[in-house]
Motif scaffolding. Sequence first.
Motif, PDB file in Angstrom:
ATOM      1  N   ILE A 145      30.397  65.411  39.884  1.00 39.19           N
ATOM      2  CA  ILE A 145      29.555  66.567  40.197  1.00 39.19           C
ATOM      3  C   ILE A 145      28.228  66.450  39.443  1.00 39.19           C
ATOM      4  O   ILE A 145      27.149  66.586  40.038  1.00 39.19           O
ATOM      5  N   ILE A 146      28.323  66.141  38.156  1.00 39.86           N
ATOM      6  CA  ILE A 146      27.106  65.996  37.358  1.00 39.86           C
ATOM      7  C   ILE A 146      26.257  64.841  37.893  1.00 39.86           C
ATOM      8  O   ILE A 146      25.046  64.968  38.081  1.00 39.86           O
ATOM      9  N   LEU A 147      26.914  63.719  38.185  1.00 37.89           N
ATOM     10  CA  LEU A 147      26.183  62.566  38.712  1.00 37.89           C
ATOM     11  C   LEU A 147      25.446  62.918  39.991  1.00 37.89           C
ATOM     12  O   LEU A 147      24.283  62.564  40.167  1.00 37.89           O
ATOM     13  N   SER A 148      26.116  63.630  40.884  1.00 37.21           N
ATOM     14  CA  SER A 148      25.456  63.895  42.164  1.00 37.21           C
ATOM     15  C   SER A 148      24.337  64.923  42.009  1.00 37.21           C
ATOM     16  O   SER A 148      23.340  64.857  42.729  1.00 37.21           O
ATOM     17  N   LEU A 149      24.471  65.851  41.057  1.00 38.37           N
ATOM     18  CA  LEU A 149      23.379  66.790  40.819  1.00 38.37           C
ATOM     19  C   LEU A 149      22.143  66.036  40.323  1.00 38.37           C
ATOM     20  O   LEU A 149      21.017  66.308  40.758  1.00 38.37           O
ATOM     21  N   ILE A 150      22.359  65.061  39.450  1.00 40.95           N
ATOM     22  CA  ILE A 150      21.229  64.261  38.945  1.00 40.95           C
ATOM     23  C   ILE A 150      20.615  63.440  40.082  1.00 40.95           C
ATOM     24  O   ILE A 150      19.415  63.476  40.318  1.00 40.95           O
ATOM     25  N   LEU A 151      21.473  62.727  40.811  1.00 44.29           N
ATOM     26  CA  LEU A 151      20.967  61.848  41.865  1.00 44.29           C
ATOM     27  C   LEU A 151      20.259  62.630  42.961  1.00 44.29           C
ATOM     28  O   LEU A 151      19.262  62.178  43.523  1.00 44.29           O
ATOM     29  N   ASN A 152      20.763  63.818  43.243  1.00 45.49           N
ATOM     30  CA  ASN A 152      20.171  64.610  44.315  1.00 45.49           C
ATOM     31  C   ASN A 152      18.743  65.044  43.975  1.00 45.49           C
ATOM     32  O   ASN A 152      17.902  65.175  44.847  1.00 45.49           O
ATOM     33  N   GLN A 153      18.486  65.266  42.695  1.00 46.57           N
ATOM     34  CA  GLN A 153      17.146  65.705  42.292  1.00 46.57           C
ATOM     35  C   GLN A 153      16.196  64.536  42.081  1.00 46.57           C
ATOM     36  O   GLN A 153      15.007  64.734  41.881  1.00 46.57           O
ATOM     37  N   LEU A 154      16.736  63.336  42.140  1.00 46.35           N
ATOM     38  CA  LEU A 154      15.907  62.155  41.918  1.00 46.35           C
ATOM     39  C   LEU A 154      14.956  61.975  43.100  1.00 46.35           C
ATOM     40  O   LEU A 154      15.402  61.883  44.235  1.00 46.35           O
ATOM     41  N   ARG A 155      13.628  61.927  42.796  1.00 45.43           N
ATOM     42  CA  ARG A 155      12.700  61.879  43.915  1.00 45.43           C
ATOM     43  C   ARG A 155      12.334  60.468  44.335  1.00 45.43           C
ATOM     44  O   ARG A 155      11.708  60.272  45.363  1.00 45.43           O
ATOM     45  N   PHE A 156      12.727  59.478  43.529  1.00 42.68           N
ATOM     46  CA  PHE A 156      12.415  58.105  43.911  1.00 42.68           C
ATOM     47  C   PHE A 156      13.569  57.571  44.752  1.00 42.68           C
ATOM     48  O   PHE A 156      14.615  57.199  44.233  1.00 42.68           O
ATOM     49  N   LYS A 157      13.350  57.545  46.062  1.00 41.51           N
ATOM     50  CA  LYS A 157      14.448  57.249  46.986  1.00 41.51           C
ATOM     51  C   LYS A 157      15.045  55.867  46.752  1.00 41.51           C
ATOM     52  O   LYS A 157      16.236  55.653  46.899  1.00 41.51           O
ATOM     53  N   LYS A 158      14.177  54.925  46.401  1.00 39.97           N
ATOM     54  CA  LYS A 158      14.662  53.564  46.234  1.00 39.97           C
ATOM     55  C   LYS A 158      15.598  53.462  45.034  1.00 39.97           C
ATOM     56  O   LYS A 158      16.659  52.845  45.115  1.00 39.97           O
TER      57      LYS A 158
END
Lengths: 303, 310
Positions: free
Chosen positions: B105-118
Amino acid sequence: MTVFARKKQGQLGGLSDRTSDIILVIFSLIILLIIAYPLYYVLVASFSDPYDVYAGKTFLLPSQATLDGYKAVFAEPNIVRGYGNSILYTVVGTIFSVAMIYLVAYPLSVKELPGKKIVSIFFIITMYFGGGLIPTYLIVQKTGIMQTIWAMFLPGGVAVSNAIIARNYFENSIPGSLKEAASIDGASHFRIFFSMIIPLSLPILSVMVIFSMVAYWNDWFTALIYMTNEQAPLPLVLRNILIKSSASASQASMISGGYAELNKMTEMIKFASIIVAAAPMLIAYPFVQKYFEKGLMAGAVKG
Amino acid sequence: MTTSAVPRNAKLQRKSLGRRITDNWQLYVLLLVPVILTIIYKYGPMYGIQIAFRNYNPGLGITGSPWAGWKWFERFFRAPTFDRMLWNTVKLSVYGLLWSFPVPIILSLILNQLRFKKLKRTVQTVIYAPHFISTMVICGMLRIFLSPSGGLINLIAGTQIDFLTESSAFRTIYIASGIWQEAGWGTIIYLATLSSIDPALYEAATVDGASVFQRILHIDIPCLLPMIILQLIMSVSGIMNVGFEKAFLLQTDLNRATSDIISIYVYEQGIVSGKYELGTAVGLFNTAINIVLLVVVNRIAKKYGEVNFV
């Protein structure tokens, strides 16, 4: 509208957004490192002298780079045979498994099928309740498939959770109007199944193939209880090398340099065999990665 | 489109049951092989459970063997290691659930907010990787990393601890490696849920001056909640299914105090020593606990109307 808003967000976000971006990137890189480094370390170690590995000289790059580990792995008849067995079980098992999934999923996706609910329950019960290890073992014994390739996949039966994923995909992602049109044109269910459902469901098919492949490639327990040593798949062969740490007789006879040399060889084989065992699946999954989300969500939305 | 479909459906409804069965005979043919296999290899063993209550004699067959009552269960309950196995099983899976559940859950919250798609895609690809590796290979790696002489962990820490002989370290090793292997894979379902959030929501929040943290707290977490509950329910109902494979492969004579779990006992008694009745009885005991949990959890699940999982 959205483009405008995005731009505005960039401007308005200012420092606080940039700071949080940096924090998020740092977090992501840490995650990346934690997951990737152990694998990288084994990869580097597999090309290095084992004594240097255990002396801590290979954190980043190989030391005394060598292919000896891999040569030893492929010179070890047990491993080569195990590799062959694994490939055989994976190919046959995957074809069987995916076929079973489709044979269950398509009929259960047809709305007007009488008895659909009973058949669904019949399969779903097996997800939550089973006879357990020993009664299954006795049935395998009784049906005479012990120590045959059939024992590797028949007892697993139908992968029900995957069948549910596929069924939901057929229901939601293949337009009902298309099926209706086909059946009004006089297409039989067989015809619809083979010339419409299968070609139109390639994304979910690829997910099912990779899930099944991984399950068979990595399975060793089934072989441990049902198969002979000669029939052991790769992971089970590796059990002796990685877990029990024992050198085989063939290794011992191969090497002239005495016990120290044998020890070194055993350690080298460990690293190389890990890479050799893990590589095929690690190379395969990124190709279908984009379908994972779709596949898993199709299963979660409606059990 | 829809208007033309309605009368057609109505016509289907009017067909008699017999007609609908004969119309769909090909579907039953497709189902034939999977159903037969399931009867033999899934329902067959369920029928075989009765040997837990018999003195099994292969010559007499399952139903021909004499009844033994609760003998095998009593033998299991009286086993000197019974308490140890039961608590090890429960602790390993409860602690495992508590530690590993929040990570994806924590990982996906971080990844979801990541704006660098690559970067996001790279991280995703990499964190899925361990899921595709055999337990055997994972345990092989663990043995190498934890080795007292030159294992990675000891090299980094500058120590020479033989972790796999320490019972106190077993659960940590088991759970931490489980998180390493499966947390990334666990993000898929959460990331997919998060990707369904309307971007306009984020835009509005940003315009209103919400920070990333506030967006996570007020948009992402409420959106994930139903999925989190669903996942939690499913994990709780499988709590006695704690992974046999890893415990078996990481077990050493010296860490048995914490690594002895019920499923290992089933294997050792049932397969290795050939005490089929005992193995079956213990397996049934395990399943029974799972079923109780499943029923309880299902009750709770029904309270959340939209989350419908069986």
